[in-house]
Design an enzyme around this catalytic site. Structure first.
Site, short mmCIF file in Angstrom:
data_model
loop_
_atom_site.label_atom_id
_atom_site.label_comp_id
_atom_site.label_asym_id
_atom_site.label_seq_id
_atom_site.Cartn_x
_atom_site.Cartn_y
_atom_site.Cartn_z
N TYR A 60 -6.00 6.46 4.66
CA TYR A 60 -6.15 5.24 3.64
C TYR A 60 -5.29 3.83 3.99
O TYR A 60 -5.95 2.90 3.98
CB TYR A 60 -5.68 5.78 2.28
CG TYR A 60 -5.87 4.64 1.14
CD1 TYR A 60 -7.03 4.25 0.77
CD2 TYR A 60 -4.59 4.04 0.92
CE1 TYR A 60 -7.11 3.09 -0.02
CE2 TYR A 60 -4.75 2.78 0.30
CZ TYR A 60 -5.90 2.50 -0.59
OH TYR A 60 -6.18 1.33 -1.10
N CYS A 91 -14.93 0.22 -14.52
CA CYS A 91 -15.32 1.66 -14.32
C CYS A 91 -14.11 2.60 -14.43
O CYS A 91 -13.83 3.53 -13.55
CB CYS A 91 -16.18 2.18 -13.00
SG CYS A 91 -16.94 3.54 -12.91
N CYS A 146 -19.13 0.60 -19.82
CA CYS A 146 -20.26 0.42 -19.35
C CYS A 146 -21.40 -0.76 -19.78
O CYS A 146 -22.16 -1.31 -18.92
CB CYS A 146 -21.19 1.89 -19.41
SG CYS A 146 -20.20 3.16 -18.84
N ASP A 192 -9.86 4.49 -2.08
CA ASP A 192 -8.68 4.95 -3.29
C ASP A 192 -9.41 5.58 -4.48
O ASP A 192 -10.46 5.86 -4.34
CB ASP A 192 -7.98 3.51 -3.62
CG ASP A 192 -8.64 2.67 -4.67
OD1 ASP A 192 -10.29 2.78 -4.59
OD2 ASP A 192 -8.09 1.78 -5.22
N GLU A 244 0.85 -1.21 0.07
CA GLU A 244 -0.13 0.07 -0.07
C GLU A 244 0.91 1.24 -0.26
O GLU A 244 0.56 2.22 -0.84
CB GLU A 244 -0.84 0.00 1.30
CG GLU A 244 -1.91 -0.93 1.05
CD GLU A 244 -3.18 -1.07 0.02
OE1 GLU A 244 -2.94 0.15 -0.60
OE2 GLU A 244 -3.68 -1.75 -0.32
#
Length: 266
Positions: free
Chosen positions: A96, A169, A176, A114, A13
């Site tokens: 985060y 996305c 889509c 995120d 991370e």
């Protein structure tokens, strides 16, 4: 994340902050081979840590990870602490990263937001092409409301929505027709996929900046030897003011130390 330790997830991370996965993966694998636990990294020479960071950028992150490892050894017996408050108390660990470790390593309920999750929520709930330019209070409140109440479902939701944003996305050319939300609850799709608002902010060029110079100096220091020092002197002749500023700030940040030859890794 099955079979991956909480420490390995924390390292990944931190590495992924402002750096794409394709660049991080080989560095992360090498890092975990060398320092599979916080105790291993805590004992490592800082110069070796900075060399292994290689060209991931923002080398202060490598230094903070080592400080984090030392704090885990000193304050938690070498084991990753549980709970977002305890994680955020570690050096260099923010909102985060603490949430991501809680959700993905400890399988706890946490709001992990995120860029992918921000984009999915901006489109599906707010009907906007892109999220706010910086993470806003409105976005935080929306993510908090959207997260399922049960622990198990919240962990699955974080993983699923993050994956949806990364693979379907996407920021450019979203798929889509393949999205489960397209005909069932996406406000942006229902509105005809309106274009994003124009971003009129000026972008600072990287070329010629002090940050670029710091990166060049760090790359030379990682190489060691007289050839690196000669190249550093050549840089100094080309742009002495910027080189000296870069050297001064690297020393102030603890990423380099002055020596007889000029500068070296700590």
């Amino acid at each position: 994340h099955e079979g991956v330790s909480a420490w390995a997830i924390l390292v990944s991370e931190v590495m992924l902050q402002q750096t794409p996965v394709v660049r991080v993966l080989p560095r992360w694998q090498e890092w975990m081979r060398r320092w599979p636990s916080p105790a291993d990294l805590a004992d490592a020479p800082t110069a070796e840590v900075l060399r292994c960071w290689d060209r991931l950028g923002y080398p202060r992150r490598a230094q903070r990870l080592q400080e984090c490892a030392r704090a885990i050894v000193r304050d938690h017996g070498g084991r990753m602490p549980h709970g977002q408050d305890a994680l955020r108390a570690l050096p260099g660990i923010g909102e985060y990263t603490a949430a991501a470790v809680t959700a993905f390593a400890h399988h706890g309920r946490a709001v992990v937001v995120d860029t992918n999750i921000r984009r999915v929520l901006a489109r599906s709930v707010r009907g906007r092409a892109l999220p706010d330019r910086t993470y806003s209070a409105a976005e935080r409140a929306l993510a908090t409301r959207s997260l399922p109440a049960s622990r198990e479902r919240s962990v699955a939701w974080n993983q699923a929505v993050m994956e949806l944003g990364a693979l379907v996305c996407t920021a450019r050319s979203p798929r889509c027709t393949q999205c489960p939300l397209a005909g069932n609850g996406c406000a942006w799709f229902a509105a005809g996929r309106p274009a994003p608002e124009q971003d009129t902010r000026r972008r600072q060029a990287f070329e010629g900046t002090d940050r670029q110079m710091r990166g060049l100096i760090m790359a030379l220091l990682r190489r060691e030897g007289s050839a690196a020092q000669e190249q550093l002197m050549a840089l100094d002749r080309q742009d002495p003011e910027r080189v000296r500023r870069g050297m001064r700030t690297l020393v102030a940040d603890g990423l380099a130390v002055p020596d007889r030859a000029g500068l070296s890794l700590p």
